[in-house]
Design an enzyme around this catalytic site. Structure first.
Site, PDB file in Angstrom:
ATOM      1  N   ALA A 184       0.864  -1.199   0.000  1.00 31.60           N
ATOM      2  CA  ALA A 184       0.000   0.000   0.000  1.00 31.60           C
ATOM      3  C   ALA A 184       0.890   1.234   0.000  1.00 31.60           C
ATOM      4  CB  ALA A 184      -0.887   0.003   1.237  1.00 31.60           C
ATOM      5  N   LYS A 185       0.404   2.286  -0.647  1.00 32.76           N
ATOM      6  CA  LYS A 185       1.178   3.531  -0.626  1.00 32.76           C
ATOM      7  C   LYS A 185       0.635   4.368   0.526  1.00 32.76           C
ATOM      8  CE  LYS A 185       3.210   6.547  -4.137  1.00 32.76           C
ATOM      9  NZ  LYS A 185       4.594   6.431  -3.718  1.00 32.76           N
ATOM     10  N   CYS A 186       1.078   4.020   1.743  1.00 29.30           N
ATOM     11  CA  CYS A 186       0.587   4.734   2.924  1.00 29.30           C
ATOM     12  C   CYS A 186       1.744   5.453   3.604  1.00 29.30           C
ATOM     13  CB  CYS A 186      -0.100   3.772   3.891  1.00 29.30           C
ATOM     14  SG  CYS A 186       0.955   2.492   4.570  1.00 29.30           S
TER      15      CYS A 186
END
Ligand code: PLP
Ligand code: COI
Length: 367
Positions: free
Chosen positions: A205-207
């Site tokens: 995830a691009k968190c």
């Protein structure tokens, strides 16, 4: 988690009453740097469980007012994307595979228990902000307008559960080279103590939290004279995953190209995916498989690995000179930018800047 109540995308524009003057803007565009200057407008929309996504608007760029108890400040329920708008020679402005960013934002949202933003809303938000600030898309060289969509938990609540108020925003920043000094090989620090992402964690995830966790090893990299940090898998500390903000490719002496396979803990880079295709178009065999740190070290020493490069939206394609660790280093080839790296790089940027045909239909015109 997208409720049926999200209406079809429609936005309003609230123009900036006092935008920067053309000469102020031109001074910034002449030397944009990376991530330091922002355009006159930003995009905003909000979500609640009852009303779905609503109130899409392009408004003057400015600070957000945040209550100290806003959930994201405490539990980091936040995701983002990164893509660029490119100016072509005829003055038109284009995006590269933005549907892939829309899809990845949805996947990241799912993992962070945030509401999915419909693709129509994502693509509409990008189009509307770029249209409002089209004068900010730099021309010439390898400049672009870097777009940063992001979504965060904006409910004022300290309980630990998914937020019931979520804000989505897009900001835009004129960009030059990510690494100062242009296309030159960068040195990479191998993190021996830290991991970026564990199995079952948020690596794909691009968190924001992934980047927070990478900052200490990234600082270690800088302290050791390196531009970026390389991470190995969290369990065995053996398999090469990626850099703090880029995926990796290894060019072999037989002309084939290898990239670490997607394991769930690596970000599914859109540049990485595009290069799988571009390298094949250039006649290379491309293999996605596990690459061990021993293979990287021994392969560069015995010449099996001739080039290493990193790729991502911000950094495009960047040659990796040396991989360094406490007490040693591994240098691919002569440590300079290799031919395959530069051929892949040219093919990608020629496409993005409209200097080459687009056989895979990846480019989307905005204005
Ligand atoms: N890996 C990480 C950790 C990143 O932050 C990025 C940048 O977005 C990438 C890889 C490359 O992804 P993309 O090519 O989609 O920009
Ligand atoms: C990108 O390449 O868009 C990234 O997000 C990398 C970094 C700036 C976080």
């Amino acid at each position: 988690m997208t409720p049926m109540t999200t209406p079809p995308y429609e936005s309003r524009r609230d123009p900036h009453p006092a935008p920067r003057t053309p000469s102020e803007r031109e001074a910034i565009l002449a030397e944009p740097g990376f991530g330091v200057h922002f355009t006159d407008h930003m995009f905003l929309a909000e979500w609640t469980p009852d009303s779905g996504w609503r109130d899409a608007r392009v408004v003057p760029y400015g600070p957000l007012s945040i209550d100290p108890a806003t959930a994201v400040l405490h539990y980091a329920q936040e995701i983002f994307e990164g893509l660029k708008a490119y100016s072509h020679a005829d003055g038109s402005v284009w995006l590269f595979r933005p549907e892939e960013n829309a899809a990845r934002l949805r996947r990241s949202a799912h993992r962070l228990a945030l509401p999915e933003l419909p693709d129509e809303w994502f693509l509409g938000s990008i189009r509307d902000l770029v249209t409002a600030d089209r004068a900010w898309v730099p021309h010439g060289g390898e400049t672009s307008l870097y777009l940063r969509p992001f979504m965060f938990a904006s409910e004022v609540f300290l309980g630990v559960r998914p937020s019931k108020h979520v804000t989505y925003s897009v900001i835009a920043s004129p960009a030059g080279a990510y690494f100062p000094g242009g296309v030159r090989p960068v040195s990479i620090w191998l993190s021996s103590d830290y991991s970026r992402a564990a199995s079952g964690g948020t690596g794909a995830a691009k968190c924001g939290g992934n980047y927070a966790a990478s900052l200490l090893p990234q600082q270690e990299a800088i302290d050791n004279g390196c531009a970026q940090v390389a991470f190995l898998d969290a369990e065995k500390h053996r398999w090469v995953e990626e850099l703090g903000g880029m995926n990796l490719y290894f060019v072999q002496s037989d002309g084939s190209i290898v990239t670490p396979e997607l394991t769930g803990s690596i970000l599914e880079g859109i540049t990485r995916d595009s290069i799988l295709q571009i390298a094949r178009d250039l006649g290379h065999e491309v293999v996605e498989r596990r690459v061990s740190i021993d293979e990287w070290r021994d392969g560069t020493a015995d010449g099996t690995i001739t080039e290493v490069f990193a790729c991502g939206t911000a950094a495009v394609v960047t040659p990796v000179g040396a991989l360094k660790w406490d007490g040693g280093q591994a240098v691919a080839g002569d440590g300079e930018a290799g031919k395959v790296t530069m051929d892949v790089r040219s093919a990608l940027v020629d496409l993005q800047y409209g200097r080459a045909d687009d056989p895979h239909g990846w480019m989307r015109q905005v204005v």
